[in-house]
Design an enzyme around this catalytic site. Structure first.
Site, PDB file in Angstrom:
ATOM      1  N   ARG B 170     -87.222 -76.940  -9.236  1.00 10.76           N
ATOM      2  CA  ARG B 170     -85.920 -76.510  -8.724  1.00 10.76           C
ATOM      3  C   ARG B 170     -85.981 -75.136  -8.057  1.00 10.76           C
ATOM      4  O   ARG B 170     -85.078 -74.774  -7.292  1.00 10.76           O
ATOM      5  CB  ARG B 170     -84.881 -76.485  -9.842  1.00 10.76           C
ATOM      6  CG  ARG B 170     -85.252 -75.575 -11.011  1.00 10.76           C
ATOM      7  CD  ARG B 170     -84.250 -75.708 -12.154  1.00 10.76           C
ATOM      8  NE  ARG B 170     -84.605 -74.906 -13.311  1.00 10.76           N
ATOM      9  CZ  ARG B 170     -85.374 -75.319 -14.312  1.00 10.76           C
ATOM     10  NH1 ARG B 170     -85.883 -76.550 -14.307  1.00 10.76           N
ATOM     11  NH2 ARG B 170     -85.648 -74.530 -15.324  1.00 10.76           N
ATOM     12  N   GLU B 180     -80.967 -79.484 -19.345  1.00  9.91           N
ATOM     13  CA  GLU B 180     -81.863 -79.941 -20.399  1.00  9.91           C
ATOM     14  C   GLU B 180     -80.996 -80.538 -21.500  1.00  9.91           C
ATOM     15  O   GLU B 180     -80.151 -79.823 -22.060  1.00  9.91           O
ATOM     16  CB  GLU B 180     -82.646 -78.730 -20.926  1.00  9.91           C
ATOM     17  CG  GLU B 180     -83.726 -79.052 -21.929  1.00  9.91           C
ATOM     18  CD  GLU B 180     -85.059 -79.402 -21.274  1.00  9.91           C
ATOM     19  OE1 GLU B 180     -85.536 -78.623 -20.450  1.00  9.91           O
ATOM     20  OE2 GLU B 180     -85.613 -80.461 -21.625  1.00  9.91           O
TER      21      GLU B 180
END
Lengths: 307, 313
Positions: B170, B180
């Site tokens: 990213r 996450e």
């Protein structure tokens, strides 16, 4: 039922890492080997890391599932040069711990496994055997901290494909939930305790203790259910949140089974059954979302060692 | 509107990507991105171009974290500029391709926002991963997400540590956002985890749409957990682990760990205690993928960051 006696159990194999990423068994066996455990009371113990290359890379297997390689057909097949590692390893283990069905086979194999399913401590028998059922009954009475379930797969000796089939007697200790590749202390401790109760039983058995007959509740395998899939074979739904983690809880017709990615609930239709191995990681590729079982209460006779 | 705090003027976020399968066995992201590649209606927003994308297809096919090397560590300047073609590890070639498509990293042409979808075996719940404490756009987005999902919670993990920071997929974008969600075993798809991640993304995309439409977001305070230290398992001389995360610490991500608290349990049942100088907040406790990276858990410290008001330029 008539009292049954068996010869002493003097040679026992404890196997870990039959699936290389099921870590409780890997570390239990590694510790036994580090501590050079060769005898527990009257029992001589062989500790085995079943699939070392898979353990090294922390994968279930390298080429093919080792725990499906122990049927009569696979063990008697001739190995070609291109044979998968696990097929060759199965033949090796058969020579070391077996031969399957032969006089020289070890008396008992205990195969250690983990599952991502919420199955707690589950003792798995490939076929019915009074001796292993008595071990299960004993463990159930002794384990007060967690429920212990007994599963039977109903395989014939010839078809029985798992490692524990190599011994004169055998069963698997399956403990979950634990992600593959993870070592949880609570799961490790439960497996260790289960194994300790097993070796306690072996001592008592060899010492001549008479184990009273009685009943053992088991979950007997009926069939498997796959995920809903689209035309290209991709799964289109997840285990429904109300079924997730509900291993050994009665599933009734109309109960939710799957929740599709587009929000539809797929319901169970059929007779009331008990799901097990719900959302086991390794079973996606085997096209199994969960197994279904019926509860059967078995009667076992009293048993003792044959003098 | 008070002009006490004048809003920082930031560019519109026109180009947004959603990465799944950066680790091929982290199933929520794989399944969400596959879904949206087939039908992207759910992720479309006015004024934004949203591209769902599978970053590591080979790893996804084998349902493994990576094939040659961890893609989410591969976006280093050296890797992105190195020559070597077919001789390079698969993930390095893949990083270069992703950098061409969504970057180049650090340039004005790079994508505005990349959401990178991950799962963890740790009991971290929903966590947003932030790479810079000065990214006011991201801080405002994370604040918006937290307010939108309340009473459900979503914590922010900041990794700005000079040594522990790593080059993520990213990081190609101007505003990298990691998602996450755990606990979920590798290779397993849990419905509740999947739907949580889907919900967070929905609010994140709503934020971008609102921002691009001209909404001003007033100053806000965001509580973050700043990554501090990586703690490995106790090992013997051969590098084998000799203890497990203690049952008292297992699953206690984000709960205070005080000096003297149990930390590890040896195979024969002895307790090893945390010896740090003060209270820390552990996270990534017993993540499967970190055994090989020598990490049993990471410690964090709580901090409040103030995000300035923002508005599109």
């Amino acid at each position: 039922m008539e009292h049954t006696s068996f010869p002493p159990l003097s040679r026992v194999a404890i196997c870990g890492g039959t699936h290389g990423n099921e870590l409780s068994g890997v570390y239990i066996v590694k510790e036994m080997q580090k501590q050079k455990v060769e005898k527990i009371g009257s029992v001589s113990v062989i500790s085995v890391l079943s699939n070392p290359p898979a353990i090294d890379v922390c994968r279930r297997y390298t080429e093919t599932d080792l725990n499906r390689c122990f049927s009569d057909a696979k063990l008697s097949s001739t190995l070609t040069d291109s044979a998968a590692y696990e097929m060759r390893r199965a033949h090796e283990l058969n020579a070391q711990l077996g031969p399957k069905g032969g006089e020289k086979a070890v008396d008992l194999i205990i195969d250690l496994h983990n599952t991502t399913s919420n199955m707690g401590v589950c003792l798995i028998l490939s076929y019915l055997d009074w001796l292993t059922l008595h071990i299960c009954k004993y463990i159930q009475t002794k384990m007060t901290s967690a429920p212990v379930t007994v599963m039977q797969l109903n395989d014939s000796n010839a078809d029985g494909y798992s490692l524990d089939m190599l011994g004169k007697h055998g069963f698997a200790i399956e403990v979950g939930p634990q992600p593959h590749g993870v070592l949880r202390a609570d799961i490790f401790n439960m497996m260790k305790r289960t194994l300790d109760f097993t070796t306690d039983w072996l001592q008592e058995f060899n010492d001549g203790h008479i184990f009273e007959g009685g009943e053992v509740e088991t979950y007997s395998f009926l069939r498997s259910v796959d995920y809903p899939r689209d035309a290209s074979g991709q799964i289109t739904a997840a285990i429904h949140p109300q079924l997730q983690d509900k291993d050994f809880t009665l599933l009734q017709p109309g109960d939710p089974m799957f929740l599709s990615f587009s929000g539809e609930t797929v319901k169970y239709e059929g007779e009331p059954v008990y799901p097990m191995f719900v959302n086991e990681c390794a079973y996606y590729e085997k096209k199994i979302a969960f197994h279904l079982a019926e509860k059967i209460t078995l009667k076992v006779p009293s048993i003792s060692v044959k003098n | 509107m008070s002009s006490y705090h004048s809003a920082a003027r930031l560019d519109e976020a026109r180009r947004v990507a959603i990465f799944g399968g950066t680790h091929g066995n982290e199933m929520s992201g794989v399944m969400l991105v596959n879904l949206w590649v087939q039908n992207n209606t759910e992720v479309q927003r006015k004024g934004v171009e949203v591209q769902p994308f599978i970053t590591n297809p080979k790893a996804v096919e084998k349902c493994t974290r990576y094939v040659d090397t961890d893609l989410n560590r591969a976006f280093t300047p050296e890797n992105l500029s190195t020559l070597g073609g077919g001789d390079l590890p698969y993930e390095v070639r893949r990083a270069q391709e992703i950098n061409r498509m969504f970057g180049p990293k650090g340039s004005p042409e790079a994508y505005d926002v990349i959401f990178d979808l991950h799962n963890t075996t740790s009991n971290m719940g929903c966590t947003l991963l932030l790479e810079s404490s000065k990214d006011h756009f991201n801080l405002q987005m994370m604040n918006y997400i937290q307010k939108s999902i309340f009473p459900a919670s979503c914590l922010v993990l900041l990794n700005e540590h000079p040594l522990l920071k790593y080059s993520t997929s990213r990081s190609v974008a101007k505003h990298p956002v990691g998602l996450e969600v755990g606990p979920q075993p590798q290779g397993v798809l849990r419905s509740n985890i999947f739907e949580s991640m889907r919900d967070i993304l929905k609010h994140a995309l709503d934020f971008i749409e609102l921002f691009n439409a001209g909404m001003e977001f007033p100053p806000c305070t965001v509580e973050v957990f700043r990554l501090s230290e990586r703690i490995d398992y106790p090992r013997d001389d051969n590098g084998n682990i000799i203890a497990m995360v203690h049952p008292n610490l297992q699953d206690c991500d984000w709960e205070p760990l005080n000096p003297g608290d149990p930390m590890f349990q040896t195979f024969d049942g002895k307790t090893i205690h945390y010896q740090g100088s003060g209270t820390v907040y552990p996270t990534f406790i017993n993540e499967a993928a970190y055994y090989e990276k020598q990490q049993a858990f990471a410690t964090t410290r709580r901090e409040s960051l103030v995000a300035s008001a923002i508005r599109k330029a």
